[in-house]
Write a protein that holds these residues in place. Structure first.
Motif, short mmCIF file in Angstrom:
data_model
loop_
_atom_site.label_atom_id
_atom_site.label_comp_id
_atom_site.label_asym_id
_atom_site.label_seq_id
_atom_site.Cartn_x
_atom_site.Cartn_y
_atom_site.Cartn_z
N VAL A 12 -17.21 111.19 22.85
CA VAL A 12 -17.12 112.64 22.98
C VAL A 12 -17.58 113.28 21.67
O VAL A 12 -16.97 113.10 20.62
CB VAL A 12 -15.68 113.10 23.32
CG1 VAL A 12 -15.61 114.61 23.41
CG2 VAL A 12 -15.22 112.45 24.63
N LEU A 15 -16.54 119.52 22.53
CA LEU A 15 -15.73 120.08 23.61
C LEU A 15 -15.76 121.59 23.45
O LEU A 15 -15.36 122.11 22.41
CB LEU A 15 -14.29 119.56 23.53
CG LEU A 15 -14.10 118.05 23.72
CD1 LEU A 15 -12.70 117.64 23.32
CD2 LEU A 15 -14.39 117.66 25.17
N LEU A 22 -14.58 123.49 30.91
CA LEU A 22 -14.72 122.73 29.68
C LEU A 22 -16.07 122.05 29.70
O LEU A 22 -16.35 121.24 30.60
CB LEU A 22 -13.61 121.69 29.53
CG LEU A 22 -13.67 120.80 28.29
CD1 LEU A 22 -13.49 121.64 27.02
CD2 LEU A 22 -12.61 119.70 28.37
N ILE A 24 -18.37 119.34 28.18
CA ILE A 24 -18.12 118.08 27.48
C ILE A 24 -19.47 117.47 27.11
O ILE A 24 -20.28 117.17 27.98
CB ILE A 24 -17.34 117.10 28.38
CG1 ILE A 24 -16.05 117.75 28.89
CG2 ILE A 24 -17.07 115.79 27.65
CD1 ILE A 24 -15.43 117.04 30.08
#
Length: 196
Positions: A12, A15, A22, A24
């Motif tokens: 990740v 964010l 959201l 990502i």
């Protein structure tokens, strides 16, 4: 549709909240093979690629998805299990997985067993989902076989390869995971619901 055989782990990178959504952004060694509008399973959640940038790609999870899965728990630098959609006509090594999470569960115990691991997960039985001994279950997108099936819990045995190449090596007691129950389990669940 997916098979539950994880191709790789993604990291990740970003964010970004936008209203109830959201965005990502994930770095992955499969990014170069992706295209916009393609479906990719992230911890068992089917999400659509919306942008590509070098080794990174971005997907968007809506509020309903965030409320029903563990994607709202993602952290920068964390890892996600990734699988691209299955190819028709290819060998099906796991089981048929839709990428639609039924509910989450909590890791209750991790037991090392001479080179492998037994993970036990507990879930809310009020949704009438059930596991079946030796049946299939998907945990964060990983196709696994159920052992020690109970009304609100089950265990899975994890071999070293799966432990190293999926998120299982970062799980702790208390970790929340996504569950997709096997089609047979869903059928039994629906029958139980109708019987009241």
């Amino acid at each position: 549709m997916f098979t539950g055989i994880i191709e790789t782990l993604g990291k990740v990178e970003k964010l970004e909240k936008e209203g109830g959504n959201l965005h990502i952004t994930v770095a992955s060694d499969i990014t170069s093979e992706l295209k916009i509008d393609q479906s990719v399973s992230h911890n068992g959640v089917c999400l659509t690629v919306v942008s590509l940038d070098g080794d990174n790609y971005t997907v968007t999870a809506i509020e309903e998805t965030l409320n029903k899965t563990n994607l709202s728990d993602l952290e920068l630098g964390g890892v996600v299990n990734l699988e691209r959609a299955m190819v028709l006509g290819a060998r099906l090594d796991g089981h048929i997985v839709q990428g639609h999470v039924d509910q989450t569960a909590t890791c209750k115990s991790i037991e090392e067993k001479d080179g492998s691991w037994i993970y036990t997960f507990e879930y809310d039985p009020k949704l009438n989902n059930v596991t079946i001994e030796k049946g299939s279950i998907t945990v964060d997108g990983v196709s696994l076989t159920v052992v020690d099936s109970q009304k609100n819990s089950f265990s899975v045995a994890i071999i070293p390869y799966t432990h190293e190449h999926t998120r299982f090596h970062v799980y702790k007691v208390g970790t929340t995971v996504n569950l997709e129950f096997d089609v047979v389990g869903k059928y039994v669940s629906r029958l139980l619901e109708l019987r009241g």
